[in-house]
Enzyme design. Structure first.
Site, short mmCIF file in Angstrom:
data_model
loop_
_atom_site.label_atom_id
_atom_site.label_comp_id
_atom_site.label_asym_id
_atom_site.label_seq_id
_atom_site.Cartn_x
_atom_site.Cartn_y
_atom_site.Cartn_z
N LYS A 80 0.78 -1.04 -0.17
CA LYS A 80 -0.12 -0.10 0.03
C LYS A 80 1.00 1.18 -0.11
O LYS A 80 1.68 1.13 0.63
CB LYS A 80 -0.94 0.05 1.09
CG LYS A 80 -1.92 1.03 1.22
CD LYS A 80 -3.12 0.87 2.69
CE LYS A 80 -4.09 1.91 2.36
NZ LYS A 80 -5.13 1.65 3.74
N SER A 160 -10.02 2.43 2.63
CA SER A 160 -9.03 2.98 1.88
C SER A 160 -7.86 2.02 1.10
O SER A 160 -7.51 2.34 0.35
CB SER A 160 -7.86 3.76 2.81
OG SER A 160 -7.20 3.10 3.41
N SER A 184 -10.53 0.19 6.80
CA SER A 184 -9.73 0.50 5.76
C SER A 184 -9.08 -0.97 5.20
O SER A 184 -8.68 -1.22 4.21
CB SER A 184 -8.63 1.29 5.71
OG SER A 184 -9.43 2.62 5.48
#
Lengths: 494, 500
Positions: A80, A160, A184
């Protein structure tokens, strides 16, 4: 030969160790998928095929020399783009950090490389991890590989960690890192039919992770199944003296401890999670999950988490408050974007830089956070939210007197079309209604795939555990997984 | 407790009320939340870690030594030590503040209420000892520094100081005159330096004060205060108070009102000017720093802090007067600075050992030597003196010879002078340079006999009642001995011979 990109973490690690295939072959196969899907899915902000090959070659060489291999040896993963990676652009999907190349490696990513993993690239996300659909990324939204039956509409991969979820579901990587501040990891995992666990707050170091809300941010693995999550979490976690909130505890052997037999265990069903307006299919999936855990030997008990309805409002005070302060460092002075209009002074530079560098959702949260911390409002908002947080933590403590883990839905709906909620922040925030309480209490929580709904879209179930009891969460997850037998994957259209 | 300091206004007398917030840099090799070094005067931006520059994802980790020093300081002012304290963020934007917030302690400071005593000083208008209350001590990060003179249109930022640990020591509004404020600053500085928690170097900015001043009619409620920021010497603190008090009195008497505001001191003119008023004051949006856990101190840590405290200024001064029988003046002078008492105590111990006497017996001699004789010789020599040669053992040797009567006071100075220039051994200097006095009665008697024989007329006059001639005989004897006769012995023998 089997398609190596259909393999998960454990299968790749064991296959490389056994010599069934080389780590390099695995890396090449995933690199190819990453490249082929980039245009359509936009899951990566930057691909780093050379990094994947480099790590794989090192593993192959180590194996050839008969050296001991790490927990993640030969497994290429997606990172990420919230984790600082030395020498590789790290943006938090923002314009303000576009082009920022750290000279340091986050503790979590460093742990993974030490364990033999390689990096396929930096995954797209909601800007500064603020969002539930990946639509706040400065680099364009990620598109879910899933589509509703009979529709070509682009769907949200969740957020997210939407780049992470989409990439795993689309077989661009067998696993990826996520971060979870208020859902998330769990929400995007549920949206694309994969597993993801947010461990107890403090298990994974926050050092080198771009901060959103420090008291909530927690890294965790996302992968295709529970076992893969257990393996990867073992590699990521560990005490880090550079993070004052890091837990100074040994990392348990979660993989070795996996056990789907829940006899003697109690599973709590929180009555407050049965909310009005929840999709009936979600409620049905929950009931089915209860049956599965009963089947696994668990006793089902009713529990109450009476302050649940205050969790989301409290979260949307605490998280923006911390964010408004954490994001103050992006000021154009030392790194990242600097917008210095002709003749501008310092204040003008701040204003211009931050106006140009942050997206709307980030600005919204900075403004909310600034407001709730300001003189005259601090007590009514921030302090009140902190009190609510304590009450929520106490709710869980009381519930865990009666049960070992809690079963709940992960999200109130399945994935929604991109653009659906982008103009309605409150509707977007409601997506995290089931995820946020565990975040506020710092508890380990995981989403595992349940099955497909009537639209052919994945749904997930959430397990919440006691602090430090990731093993209990993983084991309940495994019990669901072995009964859900989820093996659907998105039909390839990209 | 009456302080006579009053501002004479057109309408009568005014009293000034003063509170000081002193920022003292904690003596530590590393910053408060990062491992970066803290040396003064390093190249710009050469002492900056990733944390100090607030790079994305960087986190603060408290430096135990900084906490320890603040706790020890709190103990030295007999303050409440809070075993549970917490760090808060003070949010504001400025180019010298990389994080966009300063980590400080608003709600739960490390050190609670304490006090220190300033001593009576008649000349300064402090009639008796006075206790000044201290509200709290908290620890916080320093900011960096902006440099505006390096480029025609840009400002440069030096982050060397960014993140350096400061103690903010907040007094109560207990002071009533510039002299009291000056005495408070000096006493606080002495305590910090005794404890070793701050080097007290005001020129280098290790200690600076925010000066809160208000005026009122004697006995009235407190007036509105102004805060003059970053005043960096004791003299400037006193000037700030004088100027602010006068300005406020004039303002009020002219029908104006004092506004609560932040002001700046201009050392060039000795005046203050407005920096920003309360309306423009920042809203700092304080909240607990979520990157840090509450600071919890255990008993063992507190015990170690307490055990490591040295003898503090008040106790030391009392011991010098009561134990060593030194004068108040000597005790005060010797205990004012760490270096002074350290040198004194070492010399005292060596001298006592050398003379096989108690420290009390030799203390006055050593004190006089330390405070006046030795500094006099050193100053007279100027650059010729090498202070490194002024070792305790060399000085103890000189004092030993003097006490034994082997050398005179004048010879002691001469020997010390040679020691300072050359580092030679004092004993050897006395021998080689003939800097010893004659105490052998036989030898002295022989000289005296010669002198008396050569001045028979004067002897007769003396014996005839002209007592004043005694000095003449002493002089003649000393002259004949080239000044090396032990004056006491010479006197005694002369007296015996003349009167006998």
């Amino acid at each position: 030969m089997t398609d190596l990109t259909e393999l998960g973490v454990k299968a790749i690690r064991d296959g490389v160790a056994a010599g069934d295939f080389s780590a390099r072959e695995v890396a090449e196969a995933f690199n190819a998928n990453v490249e082929a899907a980039q245009q359509a899915l936009n899951a990566f902000i930057v691909a780093t095929p050379e990094k994947a090959i480099e790590a794989a070659s090192a593993v192959d060489a180590a194996r050839a020399k008969g050296e001991a291999l790490g927990k993640m040896a030969g497994v290429p993963i997606g990172m990420k783009d919230l984790f600082a990676t030395k020498g590789v652009q790290t943006t938090a999907a923002s314009h303000i950090l576009e082009g920022f190349v750290p000279e340091y490696e986050s503790t979590v990513s460093a742990n993974l490389w030490k364990a033999g993993a390689g990096m396929l690239g930096k995954l797209n996300l909601d800007q500064f991890a603020m969002g539930s659909s990946n639509e706040t990324s400065y680099f364009g939204n990620v598109i879910s590989p899933w589509r509703k039956a009979g529709s070509n509409a682009a769907l949200a991969p969740g957020g997210s960690s939407g780049g992470s979820s989409a990439a795993i579901a689309a077989r661009l990587c067998p696993a990826a890192t996520g971060t979870d501040t208020g859902g998330s990891i769990r929400q995007p995992a549920a949206f694309v039919g994969i597993s993801g666990i947010k461990p107890t707050y403090g298990r994974c170091s926050r050092w080198g992770v771009v901060a959103f809300a420090s008291s909530l941010d927690q890294a965790g693995p996302m992968a295709r199944d529970v076992t893969d999550c257990a393996i990867m979490l073992e590699a990521m976690a560990g005490f880090d003296p550079k993070d004052s909130t890091s837990l100074n505890l040994p990392v348990p052997q979660w993989e070795a401890g996996l056990n789907a037999d829940l006899r003697g265990k109690k599973v709590g069903i929180p009555r407050e999670y049965r909310m009005d307006g929840t999709d009936p299919e979600i409620l049905a999936s929950w009931d089915r999950g209860i049956e599965w855990l009963k089947d696994a030997g668990a006793e089902i008990v009713d529990v109450s988490l009476p302050h649940t309805k205050y969790a989301l409002p409290a979260y949307y005070i605490v998280a923006p408050a911390e964010a408004s302060s954490n994001l103050a460092r992006y000021d154009g002075v030392r790194y990242g974007l600097r917008d210095l209009p002709e003749g501008a002074g310092l204040q003008d530079m701040y204003a211009a830089t931050r106006a140009a560098g942050f997206g709307d959702e980030v600005k919204r949260r900075i403004m909310i956070g600034t407001y709730v911390l300001s003189a005259g409002f601090y007590d009514a908002y921030y302090n009140q939210a902190q009190r609510v947080r304590t009450l929520i933590a106490n709710d869980f403590k009381a519930a865990f007197e009666l049960c070992d883990v809690i079963l709940a839905p992960t999200t109130p709906t399945a994935s929604f079309p991109l653009g659906d909620k982008v103009d309605d922040p409150l509707a977007m925030y409601l997506n995290d209604v089931f995820a946020v309480p565990a975040s506020l209490a710092g508890l380990p929580a995981m989403s595992v795939p349940w099955g497909l709904n009537s639209d052919g879209l994945p749904l997930g179930l959430q397990i919440i555990g006691r602090a430090f009891d990731e093993q209990g969460v993983l084991n309940a997850g495994l019990a669901i997984e072995s009964r859900a037998m989820f093996n659907a994957k998105p039909e390839k259209w990209w | 407790m009456v302080t006579s300091y009053r501002i004479q206004g057109a309408t009568g007398e005014w009293e000034v009320v003063i509170g000081l917030e002193v920022h003292a840099q904690v003596t530590s090799n590393a910053k408060l939340f990062s491992g970066a070094a803290t040396a003064f005067g390093a190249e710009p931006n050469s002492q900056v870690s990733l944390v100090d520059a607030a790079m994305p994802g960087m986190l603060p980790v408290p430096n135990r030594e900084c906490i320890r020093q603040a706790v020890r300081t709190g103990m030295a002012i007999e303050a409440q030590i809070n075993a549970w304290s917490r760090f808060d963020r003070k949010n504001y934007f400025y180019a010298d503040l990389p994080q966009g917030y300063q980590i400080s302690q608003l709600y739960h400071p490390l050190v609670g209420e304490g006090s220190l005593t300033i001593e009576a000083d008649e000349k300064a208008g402090i009639p008796e000892d006075k206790v000044i209350g201290i509200e709290r001590i908290h620890v916080e990060q320093d900011a960096g520094k902006l440099m505006h003179d390096q480029h025609p249109s840009m400002s440069y930022v030096d982050l060397n100081r960014s993140g350096v640990a400061l103690m903010e020591i907040v007094s109560k509004p207990d002071m009533r005159s510039p002299a009291e404020a000056g005495a408070y600053m000096r006493k606080l500085r002495a305590i910090l330096r005794y404890v070793g928690s701050c080097d007290g170097n005001m020129e280098e900015g290790s200690m600076r004060a925010d000066v809160n001043v208000s005026v009122r009619r004697v006995g009235d409620e407190f007036g509105t205060r102004t805060e003059t920021k970053n005043v960096n010497s004791v003299r400037f603190v006193m000037q700030t108070i004088e100027h602010e008090a006068r300005r406020q009195v004039d303002l009020i008497e002219d029908g104006g009102t004092v506004v609560q505001e932040t002001r700046l001191f201009d050392p060039g003119t000795g005046t203050t000017r407005s920096m920003r008023s309360k309306e423009d004051a920042h809203d700092y949006r304080y909240f607990p720093d979520p990157d840090l856990l509450p600071l919890e101190l255990d008993e063992a840590f507190l015990d170690e802090c307490r055990a490591s405290l040295p003898e503090l200024p008040d106790a030391k001064r009392r011991r010098y007067v009561e134990g060593l029988c030194l004068s108040d003046y000597n005790a005060r002078e010797l205990t004012a600075e760490v270096e002074t008492f350290a040198r004194f105590e070492q010399l005292l111990a060596e001298t006592a050992t050398k003379l096989e006497k108690s420290e009390t017996e030799v203390a006055t001699q050593v004190a006089n030597w330390s405070l006046s004789v030795a500094p006099g010789v050193m100053n007279a020599l100027g650059n010729e003196a090498n202070p490194a040669h002024a070792t305790a053992s060399a000085q103890a040797a000189i004092l030993g010879m003097q006490a034994a009567g082997d050398i005179s006071g004048g010879q002691a100075k001469e020997i010390f002078e040679i020691v300072l220039k050359t580092g030679r051994d004092p004993q050897e200097i006395a021998e080689t340079e003939g800097l010893k006095q004659q105490s052998d009665t036989g030898a002295i008697e022989a000289v005296i006999d010669d002198v008396l024989a050569a001045n028979a007329d004067k002897v007769a006059e003396y014996r005839g009642g002209k007592d004043k001639l005694f000095g003449f005989f002493v002089g003649q004897t000393m002259k004949a001995m080239q000044g090396k006769g032990n004056p006491a012995v010479v006197n005694q023998l002369l007296k015996a011979k003349l009167d006998g």
